[in-house]
Motif scaffolding. Structure first.
Motif, short mmCIF file in Angstrom:
data_model
loop_
_atom_site.label_atom_id
_atom_site.label_comp_id
_atom_site.label_asym_id
_atom_site.label_seq_id
_atom_site.Cartn_x
_atom_site.Cartn_y
_atom_site.Cartn_z
N GLU A 101 45.77 17.67 64.80
CA GLU A 101 45.23 18.81 64.04
C GLU A 101 43.94 19.32 64.67
O GLU A 101 43.74 20.53 64.81
CB GLU A 101 44.99 18.42 62.58
N SER A 102 43.04 18.41 65.03
CA SER A 102 41.79 18.84 65.66
C SER A 102 42.06 19.51 67.00
O SER A 102 41.41 20.49 67.37
CB SER A 102 40.83 17.66 65.85
N LYS A 105 43.37 23.10 66.30
CA LYS A 105 42.28 24.00 65.91
C LYS A 105 41.41 24.35 67.12
O LYS A 105 41.00 25.50 67.29
CB LYS A 105 41.44 23.36 64.81
N TYR A 106 41.14 23.35 67.94
CA TYR A 106 40.32 23.58 69.12
C TYR A 106 41.01 24.56 70.06
O TYR A 106 40.41 25.51 70.57
CB TYR A 106 40.07 22.24 69.83
N ILE A 108 43.31 26.81 69.30
CA ILE A 108 43.40 28.14 68.71
C ILE A 108 42.13 28.94 68.99
O ILE A 108 42.18 30.10 69.39
CB ILE A 108 43.66 28.05 67.20
N VAL A 188 48.73 25.42 61.59
CA VAL A 188 47.31 25.67 61.37
C VAL A 188 47.02 27.17 61.34
O VAL A 188 46.27 27.67 60.49
CB VAL A 188 46.47 24.98 62.47
N TRP A 189 47.63 27.90 62.27
CA TRP A 189 47.40 29.35 62.34
C TRP A 189 47.94 30.05 61.10
O TRP A 189 47.26 30.92 60.53
CB TRP A 189 48.06 29.91 63.60
N PHE A 192 45.81 29.91 58.17
CA PHE A 192 44.57 30.66 58.29
C PHE A 192 44.77 32.17 58.32
O PHE A 192 43.99 32.94 57.75
CB PHE A 192 43.85 30.22 59.57
#
Length: 306
Positions: A101-102, A105-106, A108, A188-189, A192
């Motif tokens: 997950e991290s 996000k990184y 993205i 994740v995208w 958001f």
């Protein structure tokens, strides 16, 4: 960039540690493109190719390492490299060592902003007690939002713009091929965008408002200092960000997660904006309220937050 309260909040690995029980935690590491110390070198190859890129991993914490620590961190980076280079992209064994997950996000943030330095240098990750490797914090983004729009993954754009074909992008060009990583990025995208995305515009405006006077004063004190004009950069960012977002959204939703050939920001992909009453706008809206965005794939209602 350091392990500390309010920074990277993990227990710090002692210097010159020889205790095998405590060596596996408390690390802050940088994928680096400059010579530093302590630093280890890991060839990006599975078959001892003598012409393979060699990645530099700088150990930011601890700053002085024992032979036991060097052996452990070298094994970690080599094992991860071999897992990521595995041609069987359905075998994502690296997820046992990296917090996916991290990483998503990184990635993205780096891909969305087109940061040409990402996974070349200034790319940090850390490991706490019992944790997997976690990507972050963010650092060094002056090579972001360079072009007016996007038509490829940022590593391909950097090579095409600068002719720098020998830049070593550590891991990311292989990670992007794993379906499990693609799916995590999509998840994740989609969590958001678009609902939470519009908050970014207010953040940009607030940040510009609280820094522009300091920038102008700095130029009065140091008139010979050469830097980007913050006022021009502010307008460029507001203009380019919607284009980058549309490109990224289409790339993420493409079947093969490709940034080349099948996904472009061109006339066919541009948005046309209307008020909720149907009045056409010349540019993306900045005033809070409901709007209609129309693209070649359809229309949707968008709420721009204050």
């Amino acid at each position: 960039m350091r392990i500390d309260e309010g920074r990277v909040e993990i227990d710090e690995q002692p210097e010159n540690n020889t205790d095998n029980a405590t060596i596996p935690y408390g690390w802050l590491v940088e994928i680096d493109n400059t010579i530093d110390t302590p630093q280890i070198y890991v060839p990006q190859t599975l078959d001892n190719d003598p012409d393979a890129f060699v990645s530099r991993f700088t150990i930011k914490t601890p700053e002085i390492i024992s032979s036991q620590q060097e052996e452990w961190i070298t094994d970690q980076m080599t094992t991860l490299t071999h897992m990521i280079l595995n041609p069987d992209k359905d075998n994502a064994a690296w997820t046992q060592m990296i917090d996916i997950e991290s990483l998503a996000k990184y990635y993205i943030v780096q891909e969305l902003s087109g940061n040409y330095d990402a996974f070349v240098g200034s790319t940090y990750f850390y490991k706490g007690n019992g944790d997997k490797w976690i990507f972050g914090p963010m650092w060094d983004s002056e090579w972001a939002f360079v072009t007016d729009d996007r038509n490829a993954h940022y590593w391909d754009e950097r090579i095409s713009l600068g002719g720098d074909e020998y830049v070593n992008f550590t891991w990311i060009k292989e990670l992007i091929k794993f379906p499990v990583f693609q799916n995590e990025v999509r998840k994740v995208w989609n969590d958001f965008y678009p609902d939470r995305f519009n908050d970014i515009y207010a953040f940009i405006d607030d940040f510009y408002a609280c820094t522009k006077d300091g920038y102008d004063m700095n130029n009065k004190i140091w008139p010979d200092y050469i830097s980007n004009d913050i006022h021009v950069t502010y307008e460029q960012l507001k203009s380019r960000l919607p284009k980058y977002v549309r490109w990224f959204d289409r790339m993420v939703k493409s079947p093969d997660f490709s940034g080349i050939g099948d996904v472009h920001v061109d006339a066919d992909c541009e948005s046309t904006w209307f008020t909720i009453q149907g009045q056409s706008l010349d540019s993306p809206p900045s005033v809070p309220g409901f709007y209609i965005e129309r693209t070649s794939t359809g229309s949707r209602k968008v709420f721009v937050q204050p």
